[in-house]
Design an enzyme around this catalytic site. Structure first.
Site, PDB file in Angstrom:
ATOM      1  N   ALA A 184       0.851  -1.207   0.000  1.00 18.05           N
ATOM      2  CA  ALA A 184       0.000   0.000   0.000  1.00 18.05           C
ATOM      3  C   ALA A 184       0.880   1.248   0.000  1.00 18.05           C
ATOM      4  O   ALA A 184       0.541   2.261   0.606  1.00 18.05           O
ATOM      5  CB  ALA A 184      -0.923  -0.021   1.222  1.00 18.05           C
ATOM      6  N   GLY A 185       2.024   1.139  -0.671  1.00 16.87           N
ATOM      7  CA  GLY A 185       2.940   2.286  -0.740  1.00 16.87           C
ATOM      8  C   GLY A 185       2.472   3.289  -1.772  1.00 16.87           C
ATOM      9  O   GLY A 185       1.264   3.502  -1.950  1.00 16.87           O
ATOM     10  N   GLY A 222       0.532   1.392  -4.666  1.00 15.97           N
ATOM     11  CA  GLY A 222      -0.692   0.794  -4.113  1.00 15.97           C
ATOM     12  C   GLY A 222      -1.729   1.853  -3.756  1.00 15.97           C
ATOM     13  O   GLY A 222      -2.916   1.732  -4.088  1.00 15.97           O
ATOM     14  N   ASN A 248      13.414  -8.363  -2.721  1.00  9.85           N
ATOM     15  CA  ASN A 248      12.052  -8.468  -3.247  1.00  9.85           C
ATOM     16  C   ASN A 248      11.626  -9.908  -3.517  1.00  9.85           C
ATOM     17  O   ASN A 248      10.446 -10.240  -3.414  1.00  9.85           O
ATOM     18  CB  ASN A 248      11.882  -7.589  -4.489  1.00  9.85           C
ATOM     19  CG  ASN A 248      11.786  -6.113  -4.111  1.00  9.85           C
ATOM     20  OD1 ASN A 248      11.709  -5.778  -2.926  1.00  9.85           O
ATOM     21  ND2 ASN A 248      11.792  -5.230  -5.096  1.00  9.85           N
ATOM     22  N   THR A 266       6.149  -5.441  -8.890  1.00  7.84           N
ATOM     23  CA  THR A 266       7.414  -5.358  -8.149  1.00  7.84           C
ATOM     24  C   THR A 266       8.612  -5.669  -9.050  1.00  7.84           C
ATOM     25  O   THR A 266       8.575  -6.618  -9.831  1.00  7.84           O
ATOM     26  CB  THR A 266       7.371  -6.350  -6.956  1.00  7.84           C
ATOM     27  OG1 THR A 266       6.222  -6.039  -6.167  1.00  7.84           O
ATOM     28  CG2 THR A 266       8.627  -6.255  -6.101  1.00  7.84           C
ATOM     29  N   ARG A 291       5.083   5.770 -21.938  1.00  7.31           N
ATOM     30  CA  ARG A 291       6.212   6.718 -21.897  1.00  7.31           C
ATOM     31  C   ARG A 291       6.653   7.058 -23.317  1.00  7.31           C
ATOM     32  O   ARG A 291       6.870   8.230 -23.654  1.00  7.31           O
ATOM     33  CB  ARG A 291       7.369   6.095 -21.101  1.00  7.31           C
ATOM     34  CG  ARG A 291       7.088   6.092 -19.609  1.00  7.31           C
ATOM     35  CD  ARG A 291       8.129   5.341 -18.804  1.00  7.31           C
ATOM     36  NE  ARG A 291       7.973   5.624 -17.388  1.00  7.31           N
ATOM     37  CZ  ARG A 291       8.481   4.881 -16.423  1.00  7.31           C
ATOM     38  NH1 ARG A 291       9.195   3.808 -16.697  1.00  7.31           N
ATOM     39  NH2 ARG A 291       8.304   5.222 -15.161  1.00  7.31           N
ATOM     40  N   HIS A 298      11.447  -4.745 -19.070  1.00  7.18           N
ATOM     41  CA  HIS A 298      11.054  -3.427 -18.583  1.00  7.18           C
ATOM     42  C   HIS A 298      12.222  -2.451 -18.725  1.00  7.18           C
ATOM     43  O   HIS A 298      13.350  -2.773 -18.398  1.00  7.18           O
ATOM     44  CB  HIS A 298      10.655  -3.578 -17.120  1.00  7.18           C
ATOM     45  CG  HIS A 298      10.140  -2.326 -16.502  1.00  7.18           C
ATOM     46  ND1 HIS A 298       9.469  -1.364 -17.218  1.00  7.18           N
ATOM     47  CD2 HIS A 298      10.170  -1.898 -15.226  1.00  7.18           C
ATOM     48  CE1 HIS A 298       9.128  -0.389 -16.395  1.00  7.18           C
ATOM     49  NE2 HIS A 298       9.544  -0.691 -15.179  1.00  7.18           N
TER      50      HIS A 298
HETATM   51  O1  TXD Z   1       6.589  -0.837 -14.357  1.00  9.22           O
HETATM   52  C1  TXD Z   1       6.730  -1.346 -13.283  1.00  9.22           C
HETATM   53  N1  TXD Z   1       6.510  -2.649 -13.120  1.00  9.22           N
HETATM   54  C2  TXD Z   1       7.157  -0.537 -12.120  1.00  9.22           C
HETATM   55  C3  TXD Z   1       7.419  -1.221 -10.892  1.00  9.22           C
HETATM   56  C4  TXD Z   1       7.249   0.866 -12.188  1.00  9.22           C
HETATM   57  C5  TXD Z   1       7.636   1.576 -11.084  1.00  9.22           C
HETATM   58  C6  TXD Z   1       7.960   0.946  -9.813  1.00  9.22           C
HETATM   59  N2  TXD Z   1       7.947  -0.475  -9.844  1.00  9.22           N
HETATM   60  C7  TXD Z   1       8.216  -1.262  -8.638  1.00  9.22           C
HETATM   61  O2  TXD Z   1       7.012  -1.360  -7.878  1.00  9.22           O
HETATM   62  C8  TXD Z   1       9.201  -0.691  -7.667  1.00  9.22           C
HETATM   63  O3  TXD Z   1      10.524  -0.923  -8.100  1.00  9.22           O
HETATM   64  C9  TXD Z   1       8.859  -1.451  -6.412  1.00  9.22           C
HETATM   65  O4  TXD Z   1       9.471  -2.740  -6.443  1.00  9.22           O
HETATM   66  C10 TXD Z   1       7.343  -1.627  -6.499  1.00  9.22           C
HETATM   67  C11 TXD Z   1       6.538  -0.740  -5.573  1.00  9.22           C
HETATM   68  O5  TXD Z   1       6.820   0.615  -5.833  1.00  9.22           O
HETATM   69  P1  TXD Z   1       6.257   1.764  -4.846  1.00  9.22           P
HETATM   70  O6  TXD Z   1       6.693   3.048  -5.425  1.00  9.22           O
HETATM   71  O7  TXD Z   1       4.820   1.562  -4.553  1.00  9.22           O
HETATM   72  O8  TXD Z   1       7.114   1.453  -3.548  1.00  9.22           O
HETATM   73  P2  TXD Z   1       6.783   1.811  -2.018  1.00  9.22           P
HETATM   74  O9  TXD Z   1       6.067   3.119  -1.916  1.00  9.22           O
HETATM   75  O10 TXD Z   1       8.042   1.627  -1.258  1.00  9.22           O
HETATM   76  O11 TXD Z   1       5.736   0.668  -1.576  1.00  9.22           O
HETATM   77  C12 TXD Z   1       6.089  -0.658  -1.395  1.00  9.22           C
HETATM   78  C13 TXD Z   1       5.295  -1.155  -0.206  1.00  9.22           C
HETATM   79  C14 TXD Z   1       5.695  -0.488   1.120  1.00  9.22           C
HETATM   80  O12 TXD Z   1       4.580   0.172   1.682  1.00  9.22           O
HETATM   81  C15 TXD Z   1       6.141  -1.682   1.985  1.00  9.22           C
HETATM   82  O13 TXD Z   1       5.805  -1.535   3.355  1.00  9.22           O
HETATM   83  C16 TXD Z   1       5.384  -2.816   1.343  1.00  9.22           C
HETATM   84  O14 TXD Z   1       5.508  -2.571  -0.059  1.00  9.22           O
HETATM   85  N3  TXD Z   1       5.873  -4.145   1.689  1.00  9.22           N
HETATM   86  C17 TXD Z   1       5.059  -5.202   1.883  1.00  9.22           C
HETATM   87  N4  TXD Z   1       3.720  -5.307   1.766  1.00  9.22           N
HETATM   88  C18 TXD Z   1       3.182  -6.495   2.022  1.00  9.22           C
HETATM   89  N5  TXD Z   1       3.894  -7.591   2.371  1.00  9.22           N
HETATM   90  C19 TXD Z   1       5.237  -7.528   2.493  1.00  9.22           C
HETATM   91  N6  TXD Z   1       5.951  -8.619   2.828  1.00  9.22           N
HETATM   92  C20 TXD Z   1       5.874  -6.285   2.246  1.00  9.22           C
HETATM   93  N7  TXD Z   1       7.160  -5.852   2.285  1.00  9.22           N
HETATM   94  C21 TXD Z   1       7.150  -4.542   1.935  1.00  9.22           C
END
Ligand code: TXD
Length: 313
Positions: free
Chosen positions: A11-12, A15, A96, A120, A152, A176
């Site tokens: 839910a970052g 999310g 990850n 991810t 993009r 990607h």
């Molecule tokens: O095109 C694409 N596929 C992408 C992917 C484009 C941009 C970013 N992309 C990837 O998405 C980026 O490299 C990250 O691996 C993910 C998530 O990006 P976001 O910007 O949303 O990252 P955040 O804000 O850090 O959110 C990740 C959340 C954070 O709140 C953590 O607490 C949570 O993941 N998290 C978990 N949630 C549930 N369960 C577990 N185990 C867990 N561990 C961390």
């Protein structure tokens, strides 16, 4: 008929943005799941309180308990670390991979019939792991990258020609970001092939900017990676599934012979409808494009091979 249920695993930044878009589009009830206590609950409450203003009738809930995703129609996975300046997507592999294995087990138990959309990074390896750990069929595990990379590319082409983005059609294949292959033969502006409108040098520069577009944003934000456009891309895929739109979208799909590739996830156009990934669409490629896809498949396979080592270590 009940509402659809959308589970957001992570839910970052992405999310939270997906939750907002899904609510505005009234795609279904949303559960935001994350390991950080209070954060998903806080975001869900904040979004709920925007409901009377934007007049949407869906419920949003935050949770730190994976069983709350029970019965989800679609799970959108963004859990994990995002890139910081100086990091490549592959630097995220170890940490990850552990997170994806953990959430895959939860999805398998609590949302066994869902479509899983993985975001991810590193995407190709993480979506492969998700399929392996859930044991779901290839129709129900898909990765988001191509919709974003194509968007993009379209944005930069539209900027170059000063035309509406709606007049630009572009297709990007492969991995990607750094590994993508823009299919020039499928790129048109107002129906005219892009090569007739933009010089080869400018097209090269636009292609290069598209490859580095994620890094460009990481460099500007400094504390994380892009999230508005990745969220929009994931929602487009989820919407096509939930509403059985059968849109053809470039996604990381599991190939079994298509594009001469086997047992590997690669970015290709697929049709997404109620059956999930209903078909892989094989577009005609020039010899150079075919060669580029072949070259792409090998680093993706290497990264997947590195997964087993990481998980064992
Ligand atoms: O095109 C694409 N596929 C992408 C992917 C484009 C941009 C970013 N992309 C990837 O998405 C980026 O490299 C990250 O691996 C993910 C998530 O990006 P976001 O910007 O949303 O990252 P955040 O804000 O850090 O959110 C990740 C959340 C954070 O709140 C953590 O607490 C949570 O993941 N998290 C978990 N949630 C549930 N369960 C577990 N185990 C867990 N561990 C961390």
């Amino acid at each position: 008929m009940g509402r659809n249920k959308i589970a957001l695993i992570g839910a970052g930044n992405i999310g939270g943005t997906i939750a907002h878009l899904a609510a505005l589009k009234q795609l279904g009830d949303v559960v935001l799941y994350d390991v950080v206590e209070g954060m998903p609950q806080g975001k869900a409450l904040d979004l709920t309180e925007s409901g009377p203003i934007d007049a949407f009738d869906v419920s949003l809930a935050g949770s730190n308990t994976i069983s709350d995703i029970a019965g989800a129609d679609v799970c959108i996975v963004t859990s994990g670390l995002a890139r910081k300046p100086g990091m490549s997507r592959d630097d995220l592999l170890g940490i990850n991979a552990k997170i994806i294995s953990e959430v895959a087990a939860g999805i398998k138990t609590h949302a066994p019939d869902s479509l899983v959309i993985v975001l991810t990074n590193p995407l190709d390896a993480m979506v492969t792991l998700m399929k392996r750990e859930t044991g779901f069929p290839k129709e129900r595990v898909v990765g988001m990258a191509g919709v974003l990379d194509s968007a993009r590319y379209c944005s930069f082409l539209a900027m170059e020609l000063d035309v509406s983005v709606k007049s630009v059609q572009a297709l990007v294949l492969g991995g990607h970001g750094d590994d993508m292959v823009p299919v020039w033969s499928s790129c048109t502006v107002g129906g005219v092939p892009v090569e007739r409108l933009i010089s080869a040098e400018r097209l090269d520069a636009i292609e290069e900017r598209t490859r580095k577009a994620g890094g460009e944003i990481v460099g500007l934000l400094k504390t994380g990676s892009a999230y508005y456009s990745p969220a929009a891309a994931a929602v487009r895929m989820a919407e096509s599934y939930l509403l059985d739109k059968k849109e053809i979208l470039p996604c990381a799909a599991y190939l079994e012979g298509e594009y001469d590739q086997r047992d590997i996830y690669l970015g290709v156009p697929v049709q997404i409808g109620a059956g999930g990934v209903e078909k892989v669409v094989e577009v005609p490629l020039t010899d150079a494009e075919k060669e580029a896809v072949k070259i792409l498949a090998s680093p993706a396979a290497e990264l997947v091979g590195a997964l087993d080592k990481v998980l064992a270590g």
